[in-house]
Design a protein around this motif. Structure first.
Motif, PDB file in Angstrom:
ATOM      1  N   LYS A 172       0.861  -7.873   1.225  1.00 18.33           N
ATOM      2  CA  LYS A 172      -0.434  -8.449   0.888  1.00 18.33           C
ATOM      3  C   LYS A 172      -1.322  -7.306   0.410  1.00 18.33           C
ATOM      4  N   ALA A 173      -1.580  -7.307  -0.886  1.00 16.32           N
ATOM      5  CA  ALA A 173      -2.276  -6.170  -1.473  1.00 16.32           C
ATOM      6  C   ALA A 173      -3.191  -6.642  -2.586  1.00 16.32           C
ATOM      7  N   ILE A 174      -4.168  -5.773  -2.890  1.00 13.97           N
ATOM      8  CA  ILE A 174      -5.076  -5.954  -4.018  1.00 13.97           C
ATOM      9  C   ILE A 174      -4.926  -4.731  -4.908  1.00 13.97           C
ATOM     10  N   VAL A 175      -4.537  -4.967  -6.150  1.00 21.14           N
ATOM     11  CA  VAL A 175      -4.215  -3.877  -7.072  1.00 21.14           C
ATOM     12  C   VAL A 175      -5.248  -3.868  -8.186  1.00 21.14           C
ATOM     13  N   THR A 176      -5.753  -2.693  -8.463  1.00 23.47           N
ATOM     14  CA  THR A 176      -6.633  -2.496  -9.608  1.00 23.47           C
ATOM     15  C   THR A 176      -5.939  -1.562 -10.597  1.00 23.47           C
ATOM     16  N   ALA A 177      -6.653  -1.183 -11.642  1.00 26.66           N
ATOM     17  CA  ALA A 177      -6.062  -0.303 -12.647  1.00 26.66           C
ATOM     18  C   ALA A 177      -5.923   1.124 -12.159  1.00 26.66           C
ATOM     19  N   VAL A 224     -13.365  -4.316  -5.105  1.00 25.36           N
ATOM     20  CA  VAL A 224     -12.379  -4.708  -6.121  1.00 25.36           C
ATOM     21  C   VAL A 224     -12.852  -5.863  -6.990  1.00 25.36           C
ATOM     22  N   SER A 225     -14.019  -6.409  -6.701  1.00 26.18           N
ATOM     23  CA  SER A 225     -14.632  -7.459  -7.535  1.00 26.18           C
ATOM     24  C   SER A 225     -13.762  -8.709  -7.603  1.00 26.18           C
ATOM     25  N   LYS A 277     -10.802  -7.590 -12.791  1.00 25.82           N
ATOM     26  CA  LYS A 277     -10.597  -6.169 -12.507  1.00 25.82           C
ATOM     27  C   LYS A 277      -9.533  -5.911 -11.454  1.00 25.82           C
ATOM     28  N   ALA A 278      -8.873  -6.933 -10.968  1.00 25.13           N
ATOM     29  CA  ALA A 278      -7.907  -6.733  -9.888  1.00 25.13           C
ATOM     30  C   ALA A 278      -6.800  -7.771  -9.997  1.00 25.13           C
TER      31      ALA A 278
END
Length: 423
Positions: free
Chosen positions: A98-103, A63-64, A88-89
């Motif tokens: 607790k999350a990591i969201v990208t496009a 996820v950078s 990018k995230a």
């Protein structure tokens, strides 16, 4: 021999029990014990889900994001609330989510937690939605390349998900739909806790008003502790939303789909203009061509870069909901404070009554001292002419008692005149 046989039987039973426990444990828990690995659940824009086990380096590469952003999702910040935007995230840390969201996808940490299951269900119901064909076409190859990055623990590559309701409009980009679902789940969770707190608080406070006892005071103390913790958690979510609403640049950074499309269009523009530009101006370097393409592209989309109206409306709606939840908690706290003030007034009133009663007893004790003093004088072994008078005892003691009673009422009347005693 008998002891040796018993030992062998006990060892065999222990081995069988350990083997049975190992067979009962799911495969996910076995792989979870790897050093530095954590359990994640991945959702894409179509609602497909996949359980993964990745370490922090794999997630950072996928996820950078830097390592400091990944620490926000750790146990140290378990009750903090942060929404951070990166290139990018987007890192979302709201209560238990607790999350990591990208496009194009979302990585959810600890999906087997009981509190997170509701969020998982909402993602499966609301995420299946058609998105732009530009993103789908460009992401199909990227997902195939990234599929081998993390170890999957699900039985298949994807879990089937029921389709969304008919007529569902997906006007918001993917990251905002995920953020909306997260805010909805968190707000619902906090509203439920506040409702339970209200149902528990008012009967306890009413009982304290009727009966001020140690048990009721302990219940109120525990209630205030829970209220303080809940208010702090709600306040953190409210402050984070308020911070985003006050900063348009932070809200613009949360438009991951816009930045993704800009990057794709920029790369396409650079690829298309590169040969022609080099043919016209041979001395122009590749970096200069890229900068010229970037500047021309930014000029073409400058009207959309600063537009944050959609996100602002979304955040304002949930900010008002969180603020309403906070006001409910504050109203309960005010009711607790009013109850404590009323109880303190009651205790002060009882204390004043005790002081007045003590003053009355003091006056009575002073009055009783007078006949005791007279009796002490006549109790001495000294001859007195009064001893020779017949019937003087009853007359004398009647006079002394009457004088003591009169003295008592005189002192009490003086105390009431000075408002030392109640009427």
């Amino acid at each position: 021999m008998e002891k040796t046989g018993l030992r062998r039987i006990s060892n065999a039973l222990v081995e069988r029990s350990s083997e049975a426990e190992a067979e009962l444990q799911p495969r996910v828990h076995k792989t979870k014990n790897k050093a530095g690995s954590r359990l994640w659940m991945r959702f894409d824009a179509d609602g497909n889900s996949e359980v993964l086990e990745c370490d922090k380096h794999m997630i950072m590469k996928r996820v950078s994001i830097p390592a400091r952003d990944l620490r926000i999702l750790g146990p140290v910040f378990s009750h903090s609330s942060n929404i951070l935007a990166r290139e990018k995230a987007m890192v979302v840390n709201l209560e238990f989510i607790k999350a990591i969201v990208t496009a194009e996808e979302i990585f959810l940490l600890d999906p087997l937690n009981q509190a997170v299951l509701q969020f998982v269900d909402q993602l499966r119901q609301q995420l299946p939605c058609k998105i732009s064909s530009k993103i789908q076409g460009s992401n199909s190859t990227d997902q195939k390349e990234k599929s081998g990055t993390c170890a999957s623990t699900s039985p298949g590559p994807w879990l089937p998900v029921p389709e969304a309701a008919d007529g569902l409009q997906c006007e918001l980009p993917f990251e905002f739909r995920v953020l909306e679902i997260a805010l909805e789940v968190v707000c619902t969770y906090m509203d439920t806790n506040v409702a339970e707190l209200e149902r528990e608080a008012y009967p306890v406070l009413d009982e304290l008003v009727r009966n001020v006892s140690t048990k009721n005071l302990e219940r109120v103390r525990s209630l205030k502790s829970n209220l303080t913790r809940l208010l702090a958690r709600v306040q953190k979510v409210r402050d984070e939303l308020e911070h985003l609403l006050d900063n348009d640049e932070d809200m613009a950074d949360l438009y991951l789909t816009r930045k993704y499309l800009q990057t794709q269009q920029l790369e396409a523009s650079v690829t298309a203009r590169g040969p022609s530009s080099l043919a016209i101006t041979p001395k122009l370097s590749h970096s200069n061509c890229r900068s010229l393409s970037a500047s021309s592209f930014i000029d073409s989309v400058s009207g959309d870069e600063d537009e944050v109206e959609d996100l602002e409306m979304l955040l304002e709606a949930y900010f008002m909901q969180v603020d309403g939840t906070r006001n409910k908690i504050l109203s309960v706290r005010e009711y607790i404070d009013d109850t404590e003030d009323y109880v303190n007034i009651q205790l002060d009133n009882h204390r004043n009554e005790l002081i007045q009663f003590q003053l009355t007893l003091t006056i009575a004790s002073f009055v009783i001292v007078v006949p005791t003093f007279v009796a002490g004088i006549f109790g001495m072994n000294i001859h007195c002419p009064l001893y020779d008078i017949h019937g003087i005892f009853y007359t004398l003691w009647g006079s002394i008692l009457s004088g003591c009673v009169a003295l008592f009422f005189i002192i009490v009347g003086y105390a009431r005149w000075k408002e030392l005693l109640g009427t």
